[in-house]
Design a protein around this motif. Structure first.
Motif, PDB file in Angstrom:
ATOM      1  N   GLU A  52      31.690  46.473  33.228  1.00 22.97           N
ATOM      2  CA  GLU A  52      31.840  47.145  34.514  1.00 22.97           C
ATOM      3  C   GLU A  52      33.209  46.863  35.118  1.00 22.97           C
ATOM      4  O   GLU A  52      33.828  47.739  35.723  1.00 22.97           O
ATOM      5  CB  GLU A  52      30.737  46.694  35.472  1.00 22.97           C
ATOM      6  CG  GLU A  52      29.336  47.082  35.028  1.00 22.97           C
ATOM      7  CD  GLU A  52      28.278  46.586  35.992  1.00 22.97           C
ATOM      8  OE1 GLU A  52      28.656  46.152  37.110  1.00 22.97           O
ATOM      9  OE2 GLU A  52      27.081  46.623  35.648  1.00 22.97           O
ATOM     10  N   VAL A  53      33.675  45.621  34.955  1.00 21.61           N
ATOM     11  CA  VAL A  53      34.984  45.260  35.507  1.00 21.61           C
ATOM     12  C   VAL A  53      36.080  46.087  34.843  1.00 21.61           C
ATOM     13  O   VAL A  53      37.048  46.510  35.492  1.00 21.61           O
ATOM     14  CB  VAL A  53      35.250  43.752  35.309  1.00 21.61           C
ATOM     15  CG1 VAL A  53      36.653  43.382  35.756  1.00 21.61           C
ATOM     16  CG2 VAL A  53      34.214  42.943  36.076  1.00 21.61           C
ATOM     17  N   ARG A  54      35.949  46.335  33.560  1.00 19.97           N
ATOM     18  CA  ARG A  54      36.929  47.154  32.839  1.00 19.97           C
ATOM     19  C   ARG A  54      37.052  48.536  33.485  1.00 19.97           C
ATOM     20  O   ARG A  54      38.157  49.036  33.729  1.00 19.97           O
ATOM     21  CB  ARG A  54      36.511  47.276  31.375  1.00 19.97           C
ATOM     22  CG  ARG A  54      37.331  48.254  30.553  1.00 19.97           C
ATOM     23  CD  ARG A  54      36.636  48.541  29.230  1.00 19.97           C
ATOM     24  NE  ARG A  54      37.291  49.621  28.530  1.00 19.97           N
ATOM     25  CZ  ARG A  54      38.134  49.459  27.537  1.00 19.97           C
ATOM     26  NH1 ARG A  54      38.440  48.255  27.112  1.00 19.97           N
ATOM     27  NH2 ARG A  54      38.686  50.502  26.948  1.00 19.97           N
ATOM     28  N   LEU A  55      35.915  49.138  33.798  1.00 17.03           N
ATOM     29  CA  LEU A  55      35.938  50.451  34.437  1.00 17.03           C
ATOM     30  C   LEU A  55      36.538  50.378  35.839  1.00 17.03           C
ATOM     31  O   LEU A  55      37.264  51.277  36.265  1.00 17.03           O
ATOM     32  CB  LEU A  55      34.516  51.018  34.503  1.00 17.03           C
ATOM     33  CG  LEU A  55      33.856  51.338  33.160  1.00 17.03           C
ATOM     34  CD1 LEU A  55      32.427  51.809  33.370  1.00 17.03           C
ATOM     35  CD2 LEU A  55      34.649  52.387  32.401  1.00 17.03           C
ATOM     36  N   GLN A  56      36.231  49.302  36.557  1.00 22.75           N
ATOM     37  CA  GLN A  56      36.786  49.151  37.908  1.00 22.75           C
ATOM     38  C   GLN A  56      38.304  49.016  37.877  1.00 22.75           C
ATOM     39  O   GLN A  56      39.002  49.564  38.730  1.00 22.75           O
ATOM     40  CB  GLN A  56      36.157  47.936  38.587  1.00 22.75           C
ATOM     41  CG  GLN A  56      34.679  48.102  38.917  1.00 22.75           C
ATOM     42  CD  GLN A  56      34.046  46.810  39.402  1.00 22.75           C
ATOM     43  OE1 GLN A  56      34.728  45.790  39.554  1.00 22.75           O
ATOM     44  NE2 GLN A  56      32.738  46.844  39.648  1.00 22.75           N
ATOM     45  N   VAL A  57      38.813  48.294  36.894  1.00 23.93           N
ATOM     46  CA  VAL A  57      40.267  48.129  36.780  1.00 23.93           C
ATOM     47  C   VAL A  57      40.927  49.471  36.512  1.00 23.93           C
ATOM     48  O   VAL A  57      41.937  49.824  37.134  1.00 23.93           O
ATOM     49  CB  VAL A  57      40.597  47.117  35.667  1.00 23.93           C
ATOM     50  CG1 VAL A  57      42.092  47.117  35.376  1.00 23.93           C
ATOM     51  CG2 VAL A  57      40.147  45.720  36.063  1.00 23.93           C
ATOM     52  N   MET A  58      40.360  50.252  35.601  1.00 26.91           N
ATOM     53  CA  MET A  58      40.946  51.561  35.301  1.00 26.91           C
ATOM     54  C   MET A  58      40.798  52.509  36.484  1.00 26.91           C
ATOM     55  O   MET A  58      41.693  53.328  36.761  1.00 26.91           O
ATOM     56  CB  MET A  58      40.287  52.147  34.050  1.00 26.91           C
ATOM     57  CG  MET A  58      40.657  51.394  32.772  1.00 26.91           C
ATOM     58  SD  MET A  58      40.177  52.246  31.254  1.00 26.91           S
ATOM     59  CE  MET A  58      38.398  52.073  31.342  1.00 26.91           C
ATOM     60  N   GLN A  59      39.689  52.394  37.215  1.00 25.44           N
ATOM     61  CA  GLN A  59      39.509  53.228  38.406  1.00 25.44           C
ATOM     62  C   GLN A  59      40.550  52.878  39.468  1.00 25.44           C
ATOM     63  O   GLN A  59      41.117  53.763  40.119  1.00 25.44           O
ATOM     64  CB  GLN A  59      38.106  53.039  38.967  1.00 25.44           C
ATOM     65  CG  GLN A  59      37.821  53.887  40.210  1.00 25.44           C
ATOM     66  CD  GLN A  59      36.437  53.630  40.773  1.00 25.44           C
ATOM     67  OE1 GLN A  59      35.681  52.822  40.234  1.00 25.44           O
ATOM     68  NE2 GLN A  59      36.102  54.306  41.858  1.00 25.44           N
TER      69      GLN A  59
END
Length: 682
Positions: A575-582
């Motif tokens: 989930e953190v990976r997606l948040q960083v890209m977002q």
């Protein structure tokens, strides 16, 4: 295509064993093709393939009739070397009892027919320590020894219809047209025992004949087929690499094939070395293969060899497979095969193994050698056929036949139409990379993990993002990039060139000064093929401070969360990976300069996470330290500057926390409570 030709060859063998003579008849002028017909010694020409017992054919004419597939009777003419194998798709038996009896008798002689056919093998071409053979039975296993009439030996490497390639082992001269014999019971194998670990071997060291003892524990076949689907078990355990960015956001599972790609040799080699060193206190056996064009002579490879051998006294010291300086493409490819074979010996006994190939250009170079030989032979055959067919053409009629393997010839590959050359190349690459697997063996299911290091840049890494603001790229001109795509039409190349020129003009003056990239980097289309075949890829760049950075946007693990360590799943790193890209997207594409508190918090967290992704890769990072650092950033909301003092405190005064995470692979409420107290005190 391969299955079709095998069926054709089997039909030809059945007809030949029945005493029939198979001939090629001229097709109607409206469709220049080769039609397969069968002529009995006592019967007229027929549009059916006739086969069965010889006695039945020559006396009562009670025969087994195999009807041709009507839709496949008419096909483009293929080279004469295919002989009878140029006309039909398959042969289907009738329902009669006589037919079934005749087929059963022929199938019972399959091995005998194969042995007989392999006595007529000849050398069609020789180049770069590779011999190209004709008339070899298509079912002969790769890795089988062949013997040349001049005294040299070879090993079958690959088959591309209608030819087979083999490596010449001895330095003896092999001539074109030389006869070749093949013993189906002789397969090249490697002798692997405890002395192999912690030592440096060459690709030809330990080669033996696997004839009477294929199950011997210390002998493994040099070239094996990838495990089939029923033999595989879902990947659900982690292979720790010691590289925090990969272990947290692009995890590698046991049994996975993962590409490590970068234009910078220093970045990708460091990650490969750390992955091996990270297994020091685990049950994983490691094999590191130096398959680059310079062997171990380049500065990067020699430093890697020193780091690997520094730990050779540990219980699970790695086996190192190395080639000599300026080794041929064949020798480098065999080194890669030898490394996988050694690891397969561990996997098949229930153990876990890791193979690191420091340069996958060995596969691309090997393909180029075989492809150039194949095209040279097939083009000559095509020209000879054109001369023969010119006399048969009616006035005003033009021959319409693409050259074998041309860009115009398209085939279906995985549901997509691609040029036949691309499909053949992908088959060659995938046959090697799919040797990585976790086996379905109950409690003792072993695994083989492959980390393939690729020098080059994928197409999507030209976009920075997600940890790449301070990253520098090697420069490539738009013309050089377009030139790599050899299968595109001229119109497509012009459109691509215009788009790249516009992009380069827009980015001029904004990019950081480029670092020196590898001169031997693979073309982008080849890098993309490796990426699409494997189970994931990690894209690395170098920061302006000389640190290794993983690009989150262009790195992916297709196994996903099951391959991550339990501690990473608990921290919800996916989930953190997606948040960083977002957060990156919002910063890059936001229409307004004003941002909400939530957006600012996400941006601050993304900045801290990306700072953690930069590392000098001096040594592998333990799972316990990775978990503590990520917990501080993600759960305790610490700033990046506070992570290192926390780690120093835990190492000095609370080492049991790190030990427990290493042992269990996970965090728990008790450990998290202890970390909260330490963070509060600091």
């Amino acid at each position: 295509s391969s299955l079709r030709l095998q069926n054709i060859n089997m039909a030809a063998q059945m007809a030949t064993s029945a005493g029939l003579t198979c001939t090629a008849a001229k097709a109607p002028s409206s469709n220049r093709a080769t039609r397969l017909t069968a002529r009995s010694a006592y019967g007229p020409r027929s549009s059916k393939l006739v086969c069965g017992k010889t006695s039945a054919c020559t006396t009562s004419k009670e025969v087994c009739v195999c009807h041709l597939n009507k839709s496949s009777v008419w096909m483009r003419r293929t080279p004469r070397s295919l002989g009878i194998a140029s006309g039909i798709d398959a042969a289907r038996t009738t329902r009669s009892a006589t037919a079934r009896a005749g087929v059963a008798e022929v199938e019972g002689k399959e091995e005998e027919i194969k042995d007989e056919m392999n006595k007529n093998v000849t050398v069609a071409e020789v180049a770069d320590q590779v011999a190209m053979l004709t008339e070899l039975h298509p079912d002969t296993k790769l890795g089988t020894y062949v013997h040349f009439s001049g005294g040299a030996r070879g090993i079958l490497l690959w088959r591309r219809e209608p030819l087979t390639f083999c490596v010449i082992l001895e330095e003896a001269k092999v001539e074109k047209g030389e006869k070749v014999t093949c013993d189906l019971n002789e397969r090249a194998g490697l002798l692997v025992n405890e002395t192999s670990w912690g030592s440096v071997v060459g690709p030809f060291v330990g080669l033996s004949v696997c004839d009477k003892k294929p199950d011997a524990k210390e002998v493994v076949h040099l070239i094996n087929d990838p495990p089939d689907v029923p033999s595989r078990f879902p990947i659900d355990s982690n292979m720790h690499t010691g590289f925090t960015a990969a272990d947290a956001f692009t995890p590698v599972g046991r049994g996975q094939s993962m590409m490590i790609e970068s234009e910078f040799a220093e970045a990708r080699t460091k990650l490969g070395i750390n992955a091996v060193l990270a297994q020091k206190d685990t049950d994983v056996r490691c094999v590191y293969a130096f398959t680059g064009r310079d062997g171990t002579q380049s500065s990067t490879s020699s430093q890697a060899l020193l780091r690997l051998r520094a730990d050779q006294n540990v219980a699970n010291a790695p086996c190192i497979v190395a080639t000599k300086e300026k080794a041929s493409a064949v020798e480098r490819y065999l080194a890669a095969c030898a490394a996988c074979s050694i690891a397969e010996g561990v996997r098949d006994t229930g153990g876990s193994s890791l193979v690191v190939l420091d340069d996958l250009s060995c596969l691309a170079d090997m393909w180029e050698v075989m492809s150039s030989m194949w095209h040279g032979f097939m083009d000559n055959e095509w020209k000879q056929q054109s001369i023969e067919m010119a006399a048969e053409l009616e006035e005003g009629e033009e021959e319409q036949r693409p050259m074998p393997g041309s860009a115009e010839e398209m085939v279906d590959f995985g549901g997509t139409l691609v040029p036949v050359e691309v499909a053949e190349r992908r088959s060659f690459f995938s046959a090697f990379l799919q040797r990585a697997a976790r086996m379905n063996g109950g409690c003792d299911n072993g695994s083989l993990t492959i980390l393939g290091i690729v020098g080059g840049r994928p197409a999507d890494s030209m976009h920075g993002g997600s940890g790449a603001e301070s990253v520098s790229y090697g420069k490539s001109s738009p013309e050089a990039i377009v030139a790599q795509y050899t299968t595109l039409s001229e119109e497509q190349k012009e459109k691509m060139l215009a788009a790249l020129r516009a992009k380069a003009a827009a980015a001029e003056g904004e990019a950081a000064p480029a670092r020196a990239a590898d001169v031997a980097a693979l073309p982008t289309p080849i890098v993309e093929e490796f990426n699409s075949i494997s189970d994931g890829h990690i894209n690395l760049q170098m920061s302006s401070e000389g640190k290794v950075v993983m690009n989150l946007r262009s790195s992916v693990s297709r196994v996903g969360n099951p391959a991550a360590a339990a501690a990473m799943r608990r921290l919800r790193t996916a989930e953190v990976r997606l948040q960083v890209m977002q957060a990156d997207d919002e910063t890059e594409y936001s229409a307004s300069a004003e941002t909400s508190d939530l957006t600012r918090k996400l941006a601050d967290q993304a900045k801290s996470v990306k700072a953690l992704l930069e590392t000098d890769c001096a040594a592998p990072v333990l799972l316990g330290e990775q978990a503590v650092a990520l917990y501080a950033l993600l759960k305790a909301k610490c700033a990046f500057e506070q992570v290192e003092p926390l780690l120093a405190e835990v190492r000095a005064k609370h080492p049991t926390i790190l030990e427990e995470v290493e042992t269990s692979g996970n965090l728990n409420y008790e450990l998290e409570a202890q970390l909260d107290e330490i963070i509060k005190a600091l």
